[in-house]
Design an enzyme around this catalytic site. Structure first.
Site, PDB file in Angstrom:
ATOM      1  N   HIS A  67      46.516  33.731  36.389  1.00 34.02           N
ATOM      2  CA  HIS A  67      45.225  34.430  36.339  1.00 34.02           C
ATOM      3  C   HIS A  67      44.251  33.726  35.397  1.00 34.02           C
ATOM      4  O   HIS A  67      44.621  33.321  34.307  1.00 34.02           O
ATOM      5  CB  HIS A  67      45.430  35.889  35.883  1.00 34.02           C
ATOM      6  CG  HIS A  67      46.010  36.738  36.966  1.00 34.02           C
ATOM      7  ND1 HIS A  67      47.316  36.593  37.392  1.00 34.02           N
ATOM      8  CD2 HIS A  67      45.450  37.695  37.748  1.00 34.02           C
ATOM      9  CE1 HIS A  67      47.533  37.443  38.386  1.00 34.02           C
ATOM     10  NE2 HIS A  67      46.419  38.117  38.616  1.00 34.02           N
ATOM     11  N   PRO A  68      43.001  33.622  35.841  1.00 34.83           N
ATOM     12  CA  PRO A  68      41.983  33.018  34.977  1.00 34.83           C
ATOM     13  C   PRO A  68      41.602  33.994  33.872  1.00 34.83           C
ATOM     14  O   PRO A  68      41.687  35.207  34.052  1.00 34.83           O
ATOM     15  CB  PRO A  68      40.801  32.826  35.933  1.00 34.83           C
ATOM     16  CG  PRO A  68      40.942  33.950  36.912  1.00 34.83           C
ATOM     17  CD  PRO A  68      42.429  34.153  37.092  1.00 34.83           C
ATOM     18  N   SER A  84      38.275  36.667  42.443  1.00 35.14           N
ATOM     19  CA  SER A  84      38.163  36.818  41.001  1.00 35.14           C
ATOM     20  C   SER A  84      36.701  36.817  40.558  1.00 35.14           C
ATOM     21  O   SER A  84      36.302  37.597  39.682  1.00 35.14           O
ATOM     22  CB  SER A  84      38.943  35.678  40.331  1.00 35.14           C
ATOM     23  OG  SER A  84      38.895  35.837  38.958  1.00 35.14           O
ATOM     24  N   GLU A  86      34.126  37.864  42.233  1.00 33.11           N
ATOM     25  CA  GLU A  86      33.506  39.148  42.562  1.00 33.11           C
ATOM     26  C   GLU A  86      33.982  40.242  41.603  1.00 33.11           C
ATOM     27  O   GLU A  86      33.198  41.081  41.158  1.00 33.11           O
ATOM     28  CB  GLU A  86      33.832  39.524  44.018  1.00 33.11           C
ATOM     29  CG  GLU A  86      33.100  38.626  45.000  1.00 33.11           C
ATOM     30  CD  GLU A  86      33.532  38.810  46.465  1.00 33.11           C
ATOM     31  OE1 GLU A  86      33.048  38.043  47.301  1.00 33.11           O
ATOM     32  OE2 GLU A  86      34.371  39.709  46.746  1.00 33.11           O
ATOM     33  N   GLU A  87      35.272  40.218  41.285  1.00 32.83           N
ATOM     34  CA  GLU A  87      35.818  41.235  40.377  1.00 32.83           C
ATOM     35  C   GLU A  87      35.200  41.099  38.987  1.00 32.83           C
ATOM     36  O   GLU A  87      34.789  42.099  38.374  1.00 32.83           O
ATOM     37  CB  GLU A  87      37.345  41.080  40.299  1.00 32.83           C
ATOM     38  CG  GLU A  87      38.031  41.489  41.592  1.00 32.83           C
ATOM     39  CD  GLU A  87      39.396  40.843  41.824  1.00 32.83           C
ATOM     40  OE1 GLU A  87      40.001  41.103  42.863  1.00 32.83           O
ATOM     41  OE2 GLU A  87      39.859  40.066  40.959  1.00 32.83           O
ATOM     42  N   GLN A  88      35.147  39.879  38.500  1.00 35.46           N
ATOM     43  CA  GLN A  88      34.609  39.665  37.146  1.00 35.46           C
ATOM     44  C   GLN A  88      33.114  39.992  37.092  1.00 35.46           C
ATOM     45  O   GLN A  88      32.631  40.592  36.126  1.00 35.46           O
ATOM     46  CB  GLN A  88      34.868  38.220  36.703  1.00 35.46           C
ATOM     47  CG  GLN A  88      36.364  37.917  36.567  1.00 35.46           C
ATOM     48  CD  GLN A  88      36.664  36.855  35.522  1.00 35.46           C
ATOM     49  OE1 GLN A  88      35.924  36.669  34.566  1.00 35.46           O
ATOM     50  NE2 GLN A  88      37.787  36.165  35.683  1.00 35.46           N
ATOM     51  N   ILE A 121      43.626  42.354  33.314  1.00 41.41           N
ATOM     52  CA  ILE A 121      43.251  43.752  33.542  1.00 41.41           C
ATOM     53  C   ILE A 121      42.543  43.816  34.890  1.00 41.41           C
ATOM     54  O   ILE A 121      41.877  42.856  35.289  1.00 41.41           O
ATOM     55  CB  ILE A 121      42.332  44.272  32.397  1.00 41.41           C
ATOM     56  CG1 ILE A 121      42.143  45.782  32.480  1.00 41.41           C
ATOM     57  CG2 ILE A 121      40.975  43.550  32.387  1.00 41.41           C
ATOM     58  CD1 ILE A 121      41.563  46.390  31.184  1.00 41.41           C
ATOM     59  N   ALA A 123      39.751  44.359  36.754  1.00 44.44           N
ATOM     60  CA  ALA A 123      38.344  44.473  36.379  1.00 44.44           C
ATOM     61  C   ALA A 123      37.609  45.498  37.237  1.00 44.44           C
ATOM     62  O   ALA A 123      36.703  46.184  36.761  1.00 44.44           O
ATOM     63  CB  ALA A 123      37.669  43.102  36.479  1.00 44.44           C
TER      64      ALA A 123
HETATM   65  N1  LIG Z   1      42.429  37.817  33.356  1.00 45.81           N
HETATM   66  C1  LIG Z   1      42.113  38.760  34.277  1.00 45.81           C
HETATM   67  O1  LIG Z   1      42.305  39.944  34.092  1.00 45.81           O
HETATM   68  N2  LIG Z   1      41.585  38.298  35.424  1.00 45.81           N
HETATM   69  C2  LIG Z   1      41.174  39.099  36.435  1.00 45.81           C
HETATM   70  N3  LIG Z   1      41.155  40.494  36.523  1.00 45.81           N
HETATM   71  C3  LIG Z   1      40.613  40.790  37.714  1.00 45.81           C
HETATM   72  O2  LIG Z   1      40.413  41.931  38.131  1.00 45.81           O
HETATM   73  N4  LIG Z   1      40.303  39.668  38.394  1.00 45.81           N
HETATM   74  C4  LIG Z   1      40.636  38.592  37.642  1.00 45.81           C
HETATM   75  O3  LIG Z   1      40.493  37.404  37.875  1.00 45.81           O
END
Ligand SMILES: NC(=O)NC1NC(=O)NC1=O
Length: 174
Positions: A67-68, A84, A86-88, A121, A123
Site C-alpha cells: 500500500h502507498p 488509490s 480516488e480514495e485518497q 486505513i 480512506a
Molecule cells: N496507506 C493507505 O491507507 N492507503 C490507502 N488507503 C486507501 O483507502 N487507499 C489507499 O491507497
C-alpha cells in the site's frame, strides 16, 4: 457485472478486472479464481478474506507493504493506482495544508520506522481529521495489534473496490 458474469470469466480477465481489489496484490485475485463458482458477492468477498487470513504474518505484512503512503511520494509523483488516487482524493489527502502535509509525512515515517510496514486505513470510510488522529494514535499500538488493524482496513478497502466492480445482491434487487 453480476456474480454470474464474474464466475464466467477466464482467469486472465478475472485478474485483469479484479486484480487490484487488494492494492497491488493480484496474486490474491489469481488465487481465489479457483474457488469459483461464487454463489454471491459475499462468497467472493469471503474467499478473498479467507485467503488473506490463511497467510503467515509475514504475508499479511507484505500486503500492507504493497500500500502507498497516504499523501506520500506516489500521490505527489502521480504514480498512485487509479483506485488509490480516488480514495485518497476523496479524503482530501491531495489537498493538505503544508502544516498538515508535513505532519502526515512525519507520522507516516514514524509509523513505518516502528512497525516495518505502512499505516493503512480505508480512506473512503473516514475523513481527513480522523486520518490525522488515527495516524498519531495507532503509532502507539503493539505491532501485532497494528498488523491486525491494518489487515481489517485492507478488507474494508477491498469490499468497496469489489462493490464498484461487482453487483452485490442488494444492488441486484434495485
Ligand atoms: N496507506 C493507505 O491507507 N492507503 C490507502 N488507503 C486507501 O483507502 N487507499 C489507499 O491507497
Amino acid at each position: 457485472m453480476d456474480i454470474a458474469a464474474v464466475n464466467a470469466l477466464p482467469y486472465e480477465d478475472f485478474v485483469n478486472i479484479l486484480g487490484n481489489v487488494v492494492e497491488k496484490c493480484p496474486i490474491i485475485t489469481a488465487a481465489v479464481w479457483s474457488r469459483r463458482p461464487f454463489v454471491n458477492f459475499t462468497a467472493l468477498e469471503a474467499a478473498i478474506s479467507e485467503f488473506i487470513d490463511e497467510l503467515p504474518e509475514s504475508g499479511k505484512e507484505g500486503i500492507l507493504r504493497c500500500h502507498p503512503d497516504l499523501a506520500g511520494r506516489d500521490l505527489r509523483g502521480g504514480t498512485l493506482t487509479r483506485e488509490s488516487r480516488e480514495e485518497q482524493a476523496g479524503a482530501g489527502m491531495d489537498a493538505l495544508s503544508s502544516a498538515e502535509a508535513s505532519s502526515v509525512a512525519r507520522l507516516n515515517e514514524e509509523y513505518k520506522e516502528r512497525f516495518g510496514f505502512p499505516f493503512v486505513i480505508c480512506a473512503r470510510m473516514t475523513d481527513k481529521a480522523n486520518i490525522l488522529r488515527q495516524l498519531s494514535e495507532r503509532c502507539r499500538n503493539e505491532r501485532a495489534a497494528e498488523r491486525a488493524r491494518g489487515i481489517e482496513e485492507v478488507k474494508k478497502i477491498c469490499r468497496l473496490r469489489l462493490q464498484a466492480l461487482v453487483l452485490s445482491e442488494a444492488s441486484n434487487k434495485l
